[in-house]
Each structure stands twice: as C-alpha cells, then as structure tokens.
Design an enzyme around this catalytic site. Structure first.
Site, PDB file in Angstrom:
ATOM      1  CB  CYS A  61       5.307   6.078   0.389  1.00  0.00           C
ATOM      2  SG  CYS A  61       4.007   6.854  -0.573  1.00  0.00           S
TER       3      CYS A  61
ATOM      4  CB  ALA B  13       5.445   0.263   5.243  1.00  0.00           C
ATOM      5  N   PRO B  14       8.737  -0.213   5.071  1.00  0.00           N
ATOM      6  CG  PRO B  14      10.531  -1.719   5.133  1.00  0.00           C
ATOM      7  CD  PRO B  14       9.774  -0.796   4.209  1.00  0.00           C
TER       8      PRO B  14
ATOM      9  CB  CYS C 253      14.603   2.870  -5.389  1.00  0.00           C
ATOM     10  SG  CYS C 253      13.101   1.896  -5.514  1.00  0.00           S
TER      11      CYS C 253
HETATM   12  C1  LIG Z   1       9.413   2.623  -1.796  1.00  0.00           C
HETATM   13  S1  LIG Z   1       8.333   1.882  -0.599  1.00  0.00           S
HETATM   14  C2  LIG Z   1       8.743   2.798   0.839  1.00  0.00           C
HETATM   15  C3  LIG Z   1      10.012   2.423   1.572  1.00  0.00           C
HETATM   16  C4  LIG Z   1      10.179   3.169   2.878  1.00  0.00           C
HETATM   17  N1  LIG Z   1      10.068   4.602   2.700  1.00  0.00           N
HETATM   18  C5  LIG Z   1      11.493   2.855   3.566  1.00  0.00           C
HETATM   19  O1  LIG Z   1      12.438   3.646   3.474  1.00  0.00           O
HETATM   20  O2  LIG Z   1      11.582   1.803   4.229  1.00  0.00           O
HETATM   21  C6  LIG Z   1       6.776   2.544  -1.063  1.00  0.00           C
HETATM   22  C7  LIG Z   1       5.634   2.363  -0.073  1.00  0.00           C
HETATM   23  O3  LIG Z   1       4.555   3.156  -0.535  1.00  0.00           O
HETATM   24  C8  LIG Z   1       3.352   2.584  -0.069  1.00  0.00           C
HETATM   25  N2  LIG Z   1       2.269   3.207  -0.856  1.00  0.00           N
HETATM   26  C9  LIG Z   1       1.867   2.926  -2.111  1.00  0.00           C
HETATM   27  N3  LIG Z   1       0.872   3.745  -2.497  1.00  0.00           N
HETATM   28  C10 LIG Z   1       0.635   4.579  -1.454  1.00  0.00           C
HETATM   29  C11 LIG Z   1      -0.265   5.654  -1.229  1.00  0.00           C
HETATM   30  N4  LIG Z   1      -1.142   6.046  -2.154  1.00  0.00           N
HETATM   31  N5  LIG Z   1      -0.217   6.281  -0.037  1.00  0.00           N
HETATM   32  C12 LIG Z   1       0.651   5.913   0.913  1.00  0.00           C
HETATM   33  N6  LIG Z   1       1.524   4.893   0.769  1.00  0.00           N
HETATM   34  C13 LIG Z   1       1.521   4.232  -0.401  1.00  0.00           C
HETATM   35  C14 LIG Z   1       3.574   1.108  -0.253  1.00  0.00           C
HETATM   36  O4  LIG Z   1       2.752   0.367   0.616  1.00  0.00           O
HETATM   37  C15 LIG Z   1       5.073   0.964   0.071  1.00  0.00           C
HETATM   38  O5  LIG Z   1       5.238   0.537   1.404  1.00  0.00           O
END
Ligand SMILES: C[S@@+](CC[C@H](N)C(=O)[O-])C[C@H]1O[C@@H](n2cnc3c(N)ncnc32)[C@H](O)[C@@H]1O
Length: 260
Positions: A80, A82-83, A210
């Site tokens: 998870c 992005a970004p 968060c």
């Molecule tokens: C809290 S944000 C991540 C922020 C990132 N870790 C950072 O520090 O910049 C959560 C991310 O989880 C991704 N996401 C949601 N479901 C997911 C899944 N089943 N597997 C992988 N990524 C997933 C979303 O696309 C989103 O970008």
C-alpha cells in the site's frame, strides 16, 4: 511537517533556506524533521523542493520510517505504498542501499512513486502493481527482485483506513457512517496475513494506519498476534517518542495513533 532528504541535504541547510524564503519553520526533535508553523504557499516554488532536498510529510507519518529502523542493504517490501512517502523515507534511512519493493494495488498510482523517487534521487525503490492481500504474487515479486529469497527483512504495511486521524485535512471523512469500518478491518486483517507470509524468520513487520480508532490499530494487532503466534510485539520506547512529540501540541492526534 517536512522531511529533509538526508541523501542530498543537511537539516541546517534546508531550515536556513526556507527561513530565508519567509517561512516560519523549526526543528521538532525528530532528526531531519521540520515543522511549519507559518507562511507557506506553493510547495513546488519553495527553495530546494525541485532539487529534491525535502519532502512534505506529517511528523506522525515520519515516525513509521523511524520506528521501522531499516538497515542499509536490507530487502524491504512496502505494501500500500503509493504515493511513496514511506518508501522514499525508508530509502533515505538506508542510504539508498538495498532493495525496496513498493507495491500498490492501483497501477495508475505507480508513476507518483516513481516521480517522487526521481525528484529525491532515489534508485533503490521499484514500484509494482499487485494486490497486497495476494501473498503468492508478493512472494513471486520478492523472489524475482531479492536474490530469490522470496521473503523480506522488513515488511511495512501502511494499510488503507478510515482516515480518522486526518480529519482536520480531510473533513469529508467526518460524514462517513460506521458501516465501512467492518470492511476496512477485514481488509486490514487480510493485508496483515499476506504481509506476515513475506517476512523472513527473524525479520520485522511494521503496521500503520492514519486512524486513532482502536479497531483499526491495536485491535488489528491483537487479533493478528492471536492468528500468528510466531510473531511478537516488542514494546515501543514511549519515552523516546515522547521526546519527539512532547513540545508539539499539533501532534496530539499522532500521539494517540502511535500509542493506541
Ligand atoms: C494510506 S495510503 C498509502 C500511503 C503511502 N504508504 C505513503 O506513505 O505515501 C493506502 C494505499 O493503499 C492502496 N491500496 C488499497 N487497497 C490495496 C490493496 N488491496 N493492495 C495494495 N494496495 C492497496 C491505495 O491505493 C493507497 O495508495
């Protein structure tokens, strides 16, 4: 908050340049972290941003990298990702030496990770589209990229959550009813289970959200530890964290998040 890119600049240099540009900014006790207290404007136009000398990142989010304590040369998987805020922080802490696989489910978000790495001069991060609940796909990625071991020294899971810890910035989350919470906690459990399979024996798994909700934080960890008796949860050095946040009342939410 801002995070100084330790690969390219010193905290003093960035602090001096931003103060000279009229920002009210100060050190906050966490190495390489700066707290903006006034001024601002377009981030891209501020000195050092285009040159990759710093990144915008909440102090609470920076604690995830610090607590992960990655070592140079390690194989790290971030789920998870992005970004790329946490992946790039991990790379900076590792001196850009090692292998960091940054995985997000949504391929369209991967260019964000890549462009952040490019701006910061980071080469140890590669971005991949995969579902973080698919342990087999993750292990294949690891086997291909990390010398065939198929497991990582460190897995960081920054799970999707209700965002309750960021209400000040994302007030629209205030209107969500509780019905999504059950779906989110089920997804968090599935992500944690897949993440666990990717940790080498003796390695570490770091879980962050968060949200200050117990159901998404401590509650998930408690249930994880019941399902995975080979994992244990070392105590966080709270006194150490206290030193980082005690003088910054703005971090009240973060404090609860870290401690819950
Ligand atoms: C809290 S944000 C991540 C922020 C990132 N870790 C950072 O520090 O910049 C959560 C991310 O989880 C991704 N996401 C949601 N479901 C997911 C899944 N089943 N597997 C992988 N990524 C997933 C979303 O696309 C989103 O970008």
């Amino acid at each position: 908050g801002l995070r100084v890119n330790s690969l390219r600049a010193s905290t003093d240099d960035v602090l001096g340049a931003l103060q000279a540009a009229g920002l009210e900014i100060e050190e906050c006790g966490l190495p390489g972290s700066l707290l903006l207290t006034g001024g601002g404007g377009g981030v891209g136009a501020l000195p050092g941003f285009g040159e990759g000398l710093w990144t915008v990142q909440d102090i609470a989010a920076q604690l995830v990298g610090v607590l992960s304590a990655p070592a140079a040369g390690e194989v790290v998987l971030e789920l998870c990702a992005a970004p790329g805020g946490k992946s790039t922080h991990l790379a900076e802490l590792m001196g850009d030496a090692g292998v960091i696989l940054s995985v997000d489910k949504h391929a369209k978000k991967l260019p964000l990770i890549r462009s952040n790495c490019e701006r910061l001069g980071i080469t140890s991060v590669s971005a991949h589209a995969a579902d973080g609940t698919d342990a087999a796909a993750l292990k294949m990625l690891l086997a291909g990229a990390a010398g065939g071991r198929g497991q990582a020294d460190l897995v960081v899971l920054d799970a999707p959550c209700s965002g309750s810890g960021t209400l000040r910035r994302n007030p629209e989350h205030r209107y969500e009813d509780g019905s999504r919470l059950g779906e989110l906690t089920a997804l968090q459990d599935r992500l944690l289970d897949a993440a666990a399979e990717c940790v080498r024996p003796g390695g570490a798994l770091v879980y962050s959200v968060c949200s200050p909700l117990v159901a998404e934080g401590c509650g998930r960890l408690g249930s994880f530890l019941e399902r995975h008796p080979t994992f244990s949860c070392p105590p966080i050095d709270a006194a150490n964290l206290e030193a980082y946040v005690a003088d910054a009342p703005v971090l009240g939410g973060a404090r609860r998040g870290v401690r819950s």
